[in-house]
Design a protein around this motif. Sequence first.
Motif, PDB file in Angstrom:
ATOM      1  N   THR A  95      -6.836 -26.046  -7.155  1.00 19.69           N
ATOM      2  CA  THR A  95      -8.195 -25.914  -7.675  1.00 19.69           C
ATOM      3  C   THR A  95      -9.177 -26.044  -6.527  1.00 19.69           C
ATOM      4  O   THR A  95      -9.085 -26.978  -5.724  1.00 19.69           O
ATOM      5  CB  THR A  95      -8.496 -27.001  -8.720  1.00 19.69           C
ATOM      6  N   LEU A  96     -10.102 -25.083  -6.442  1.00 19.16           N
ATOM      7  CA  LEU A  96     -11.123 -25.097  -5.403  1.00 19.16           C
ATOM      8  C   LEU A  96     -12.480 -25.227  -6.078  1.00 19.16           C
ATOM      9  O   LEU A  96     -12.819 -24.427  -6.953  1.00 19.16           O
ATOM     10  CB  LEU A  96     -11.053 -23.826  -4.554  1.00 19.16           C
ATOM     11  N   SER A  97     -13.235 -26.232  -5.683  1.00 18.61           N
ATOM     12  CA  SER A  97     -14.491 -26.536  -6.350  1.00 18.61           C
ATOM     13  C   SER A  97     -15.669 -26.389  -5.392  1.00 18.61           C
ATOM     14  O   SER A  97     -15.622 -26.888  -4.262  1.00 18.61           O
ATOM     15  CB  SER A  97     -14.472 -27.967  -6.906  1.00 18.61           C
ATOM     16  N   THR A 104     -19.486 -22.100  -0.821  1.00 20.01           N
ATOM     17  CA  THR A 104     -18.488 -22.689   0.066  1.00 20.01           C
ATOM     18  C   THR A 104     -17.742 -23.799  -0.674  1.00 20.01           C
ATOM     19  O   THR A 104     -18.359 -24.606  -1.370  1.00 20.01           O
ATOM     20  CB  THR A 104     -19.145 -23.280   1.326  1.00 20.01           C
ATOM     21  N   VAL A 105     -16.437 -23.828  -0.498  1.00 25.28           N
ATOM     22  CA  VAL A 105     -15.606 -24.812  -1.195  1.00 25.28           C
ATOM     23  C   VAL A 105     -15.867 -26.214  -0.655  1.00 25.28           C
ATOM     24  O   VAL A 105     -15.875 -26.439   0.557  1.00 25.28           O
ATOM     25  CB  VAL A 105     -14.117 -24.455  -1.053  1.00 25.28           C
ATOM     26  N   TRP A 123     -11.373 -32.659   1.150  1.00 29.46           N
ATOM     27  CA  TRP A 123     -12.828 -32.628   1.012  1.00 29.46           C
ATOM     28  C   TRP A 123     -13.478 -32.055   2.262  1.00 29.46           C
ATOM     29  O   TRP A 123     -13.021 -32.310   3.382  1.00 29.46           O
ATOM     30  CB  TRP A 123     -13.386 -34.038   0.799  1.00 29.46           C
ATOM     31  N   ASP A 124     -14.552 -31.291   2.058  1.00 31.84           N
ATOM     32  CA  ASP A 124     -15.432 -30.894   3.148  1.00 31.84           C
ATOM     33  C   ASP A 124     -16.639 -31.817   3.073  1.00 31.84           C
ATOM     34  O   ASP A 124     -17.598 -31.563   2.345  1.00 31.84           O
ATOM     35  CB  ASP A 124     -15.849 -29.427   2.988  1.00 31.84           C
ATOM     36  N   VAL A 130     -15.335 -26.397   6.393  1.00 31.53           N
ATOM     37  CA  VAL A 130     -14.025 -26.790   6.905  1.00 31.53           C
ATOM     38  C   VAL A 130     -13.637 -28.130   6.281  1.00 31.53           C
ATOM     39  O   VAL A 130     -14.426 -29.079   6.275  1.00 31.53           O
ATOM     40  CB  VAL A 130     -14.031 -26.921   8.441  1.00 31.53           C
ATOM     41  N   ILE A 131     -12.412 -28.205   5.755  1.00 34.01           N
ATOM     42  CA  ILE A 131     -11.920 -29.445   5.176  1.00 34.01           C
ATOM     43  C   ILE A 131     -11.749 -30.493   6.271  1.00 34.01           C
ATOM     44  O   ILE A 131     -11.091 -30.245   7.286  1.00 34.01           O
ATOM     45  CB  ILE A 131     -10.576 -29.219   4.447  1.00 34.01           C
ATOM     46  N   ASP A 132     -12.347 -31.683   6.093  1.00 39.95           N
ATOM     47  CA  ASP A 132     -12.245 -32.713   7.121  1.00 39.95           C
ATOM     48  C   ASP A 132     -11.700 -34.036   6.603  1.00 39.95           C
ATOM     49  O   ASP A 132     -11.650 -35.018   7.339  1.00 39.95           O
ATOM     50  CB  ASP A 132     -13.591 -32.935   7.807  1.00 39.95           C
ATOM     51  N   SER A 133     -11.280 -34.080   5.344  1.00 41.30           N
ATOM     52  CA  SER A 133     -10.643 -35.273   4.803  1.00 41.30           C
ATOM     53  C   SER A 133      -9.560 -34.833   3.824  1.00 41.30           C
ATOM     54  O   SER A 133      -9.840 -34.066   2.901  1.00 41.30           O
ATOM     55  CB  SER A 133     -11.675 -36.156   4.091  1.00 41.30           C
TER      56      SER A 133
END
Length: 203
Positions: A95-97, A104-105, A123-124, A130-133
């Motif tokens: 799932t992308l929220s 942007t996701v 999470w971004d 960009v996902i950073d967590s």
Amino acid sequence: MSENLDPTLVGHVHLDAGDQGFGPDDDPGAEPEPYEPEPYGGLSIALHHEDGSIDVLTDHDGDGTIDLVQRDGDGDGIADTSYVDSDHDGRLDSTLSDFDDDGTVDRVTGDSNADGRIDSVGWDLDHDGVIDSVSTDSDHDGRMDNWVRDLDHDGRADYIRTDLDGDGLADQITLDTDHDGTADRVLFPDPVVSPDVNPYADR
């Protein structure tokens, strides 16, 4: 809290995190480009509801099974939530929220073993695309046991927290204090798993 600075332990631990969601763009082991909900197209069915919301169901590979469901709650043409069958097994497992509706996701969740339970969350945190967590449940027991963070948002992980004994608490923290992509410090908050403590000493 014990600390282990033995270079034989930490000198070869690289914190690119690869498929966990970190790494510079030119690194072949880096994460894929941030997922953008695809424009409505292909083999798709668009369902327009009376409240203005839109659901788009897409079969990308033409096998008769839906691979992507995009939910546009406000009808602005930008998917607020996307459900993806990432491995084409007929199950929507990711799932992308997009919480702020900027296209942007902001969060990605996944079920890697098809048991119906989320075992990874990304999470971004700074909304740069960009996902950073990333947190993961590696043993699929319903509890997250690995947490990876890119604290300075340079595309490389510099903080990894791990639950080694499955009690839901962090036992090992791995740090890249100089942000060069290689771990240089390991902490053991839980003395039970610390290599410097004998857990049987009082028995």
